[in-house]
Design an enzyme around this catalytic site. Sequence first.
Site, PDB file in Angstrom:
ATOM      1  N   CYS A   1       7.356   2.298 -11.366  1.00 17.49           N
ATOM      2  CA  CYS A   1       8.434   2.324 -12.353  1.00 17.49           C
ATOM      3  C   CYS A   1       7.922   1.841 -13.706  1.00 17.49           C
ATOM      4  O   CYS A   1       8.340   2.345 -14.756  1.00 17.49           O
ATOM      5  CB  CYS A   1       9.598   1.458 -11.889  1.00 17.49           C
ATOM      6  SG  CYS A   1      10.004   1.691 -10.135  1.00 17.49           S
TER       7      CYS A   1
ATOM      8  N   CYS B   1      16.007   3.748 -11.690  1.00 18.96           N
ATOM      9  CA  CYS B   1      16.239   2.543 -10.901  1.00 18.96           C
ATOM     10  C   CYS B   1      16.215   1.298 -11.784  1.00 18.96           C
ATOM     11  O   CYS B   1      15.810   1.351 -12.944  1.00 18.96           O
ATOM     12  CB  CYS B   1      15.150   2.438  -9.831  1.00 18.96           C
ATOM     13  SG  CYS B   1      13.555   1.990 -10.522  1.00 18.96           S
TER      14      CYS B   1
ATOM     15  N   ASP C   1      13.513   9.892 -11.391  1.00 20.42           N
ATOM     16  CA  ASP C   1      13.942   9.089 -12.527  1.00 20.42           C
ATOM     17  C   ASP C   1      13.343   9.621 -13.828  1.00 20.42           C
ATOM     18  O   ASP C   1      12.227  10.153 -13.837  1.00 20.42           O
ATOM     19  CB  ASP C   1      13.524   7.624 -12.324  1.00 20.42           C
ATOM     20  CG  ASP C   1      14.291   6.996 -11.174  1.00 20.42           C
ATOM     21  OD1 ASP C   1      15.233   7.641 -10.686  1.00 20.42           O
ATOM     22  OD2 ASP C   1      13.948   5.876 -10.781  1.00 20.42           O
TER      23      ASP C   1
ATOM     24  N   CYS D   1      10.740  10.317  -7.439  1.00 19.54           N
ATOM     25  CA  CYS D   1      12.033   9.624  -7.339  1.00 19.54           C
ATOM     26  C   CYS D   1      13.076  10.298  -8.213  1.00 19.54           C
ATOM     27  O   CYS D   1      14.265  10.013  -8.082  1.00 19.54           O
ATOM     28  CB  CYS D   1      11.900   8.150  -7.721  1.00 19.54           C
ATOM     29  SG  CYS D   1      11.440   7.881  -9.431  1.00 19.54           S
TER      30      CYS D   1
HETATM   31 FE1  FES Z   1      11.759   5.842  -9.775  1.00 17.61          FE
HETATM   32 FE2  FES Z   1      11.730   3.254 -10.143  1.00 17.61          FE
HETATM   33  S1  FES Z   1      12.162   4.318  -8.302  1.00 17.61           S
HETATM   34  S2  FES Z   1      11.192   4.766 -11.537  1.00 17.61           S
END
Ligand code: FES
Length: 140
Positions: free
Chosen positions: A103, A59, A36, A34
């Site tokens: 996450c 997110c 992140d 993702c």
């Molecule tokens: Fe990547 Fe939540 S979608 S940490």
Amino acid sequence: MLYSEKVMDHFRNPRNVGVIDQADGVGEVGNAKCGDIMKIYLKIDGDAISDVKFETFGCGSAIASSSMATEMIKGKPLEEVMELTNKAVVEALDGLPAHKLHCSVLAEEAVKAALKDYYDKNNIAYDPKQFPNVDCAGCH
Ligand code: FES
């Protein structure tokens, strides 16, 4: 409602956001899928966490997870911090949707990476098995 009140609360008012200058341990982890990124700063006094801050570029669930994780480890002895699991973070948040569980894994990994950084910097011996690369089963 997809998200619990607690998730929404920690997402809207995240606790312990920021940076600690001259932190004793810093952990940065990312989720390749993702994109992140989560960074945790620890201040360690004796054998307990005296302060903790985080920066999360990610997110809402990642922000809520890091906020909750920092609240859960603040003031705690290091051996308790070692036992923090993403499951405990999810429980404290009253749950996350299944596709958002990864996450919370990021929060566990970031805390442990920061602790490992502290041990490495201070030549403190530890069992490497305590810092496995948590495999993110929820990622897709
Ligand atoms: Fe990547 Fe939540 S979608 S940490």
